[in-house]
Design an enzyme around this catalytic site. Structure first.
Site, mmCIF file in Angstrom:
data_model
loop_
_atom_site.group_PDB
_atom_site.id
_atom_site.type_symbol
_atom_site.label_atom_id
_atom_site.label_comp_id
_atom_site.label_asym_id
_atom_site.label_seq_id
_atom_site.Cartn_x
_atom_site.Cartn_y
_atom_site.Cartn_z
ATOM 1 N N LEU A 1 0.744 -1.194 0.031
ATOM 2 C CA LEU A 1 0.034 0.090 0.010
ATOM 3 C C LEU A 1 0.672 1.211 0.016
ATOM 4 O O LEU A 1 0.538 2.354 -0.664
ATOM 5 C CB LEU A 1 -0.849 -0.243 1.175
ATOM 6 N N SER B 1 -5.031 2.834 8.882
ATOM 7 C CA SER B 1 -5.606 1.870 9.968
ATOM 8 C C SER B 1 -5.857 0.793 9.180
ATOM 9 O O SER B 1 -5.040 0.096 8.400
ATOM 10 C CB SER B 1 -6.850 2.674 10.565
ATOM 11 N N TYR C 1 -3.279 -7.228 16.562
ATOM 12 C CA TYR C 1 -3.083 -6.252 15.399
ATOM 13 C C TYR C 1 -4.303 -5.367 15.564
ATOM 14 O O TYR C 1 -4.391 -4.245 15.388
ATOM 15 C CB TYR C 1 -3.087 -7.235 14.296
ATOM 16 N N LYS D 1 -4.426 -1.152 15.754
ATOM 17 C CA LYS D 1 -5.144 -0.335 14.939
ATOM 18 C C LYS D 1 -6.196 0.361 15.558
ATOM 19 O O LYS D 1 -6.459 1.513 15.373
ATOM 20 C CB LYS D 1 -5.753 -1.191 13.788
#
Length: 281
Positions: free
Chosen positions: A19, A139, A153, A157
């Protein structure tokens, strides 16, 4: 100083691939300049070698406060300002909570949470002085709805979500905007063995759960529906908006997750409203 209306300068963490690379390349192809950072200099140089003077590549371990400050100094020396910060660097710690050793939990938060804090703290003085800027905090749909088998995880976030919602209010008066991006499943190396971390305290009660989860990870790896390049284009569009959203949900799967949770929360609130309000004086 007046805010530039054309070319922007971006600092993107974790941008050697995935990303981060999708966002950084979209910015570069838009005519902007980028400080592309990651742990792996060779991969950065391979990814951005064709962009010449548009890009500055720099090694950055976001857990290192001094290194974050040094990268910001180098960015200012090269480009004179930072208009957009994309806090993308991070990884996923998976496995049931009881199977994840405390040291792994600490590493997850040191990277995903405190690393984001470190880079943001280094960049905000620049943006405050400019009286403009846009912080993009990456996020996950797992930061909006808890995910079974990814409690640590999701916890990291969720922390970024609370931090971002609060920070957005603190910096608004300085002309600095903030957007949380909540991607669904995108076709990156997020589930590769190099990136994926699994708890090592194997417990018999979780053996069936663990086996199913690993099968799902293997089946989904590099089969995800999200396109990182298209997400990059979307983030560029967000930055160009006069009034960008606080929260941007990326991907049809993530939209479904958000809609389902909002409906669940609304129904639960309604069901327990009488008891909730009974606690007032």
């Amino acid at each position: 100083m007046s805010q530039p209306t054309n070319e922007r300068v971006w600092l993107v963490t974790g941008s050697a691939s995935g990303l981060g690379a999708g966002i950084a390349k979209a910015a570069l192809n838009n005519g902007d300049s980028v400080i592309a950072t990651d742990l792996d200099l060779a991969r950065l140089e391979q990814t951005y070698g064709s962009y010449d003077g548009q890009v500055l590549v720099a090694v950055l371990d976001i857990r290192d406060v001094a290194q974050a400050e040094s990268v910001v100094e180098a960015a200012l020396k090269r480009f004179g300002r930072i208009d957009v910060l994309v806090n993308n660097a991070g990884y996923g710690q998976f496995g049931p909570f009881e199977e994840v050793e405390p040291q792994a939990i600490e590493r997850q938060f040191a990277t995903n949470v405190f690393g984001t804090f470190n880079v943001t703290r280094a960049v905000l003085p620049v943006m405050r002085k400019q009286r403009w800027g846009h912080v993009i905090n990456m996020s996950s749909n797992g930061g909006f709805k808890g995910v079974s088998g990814a409690s640590m995880y999701s916890a990291s976030k969720f922390a970024i979500e609370g931090f971002s919602e609060s920070l957005a209010q603190e910096i608004a008066n300085f002309g600095i905007k903030l957007t949380l991006v909540e991607p669904g499943a995108f076709r990156t190396d997020f589930l590769d063995s190099r990136m994926l971390k699994i708890g090592t305290r194997a417990l018999d009660d979780y053996s069936e759960f663990r086996t199913r989860a690993l099968e799902v990870f293997e089946a989904r790896n590099h089969q995800q529906v999200g396109d990182p390049d298209k997400l990059g284009l979307a983030v560029v569009k967000l930055v160009e908006q006069k009034e960008p959203p606080l929260r941007f949900v990326a991907g049809a799967d993530a939209v479904q997750v958000v809609e389902d949770k909002l409906a669940f929360v609304a129904a639960e609130l309604s069901r327990w409203r009488a008891l909730s309000t009974s606690t007032d004086f």
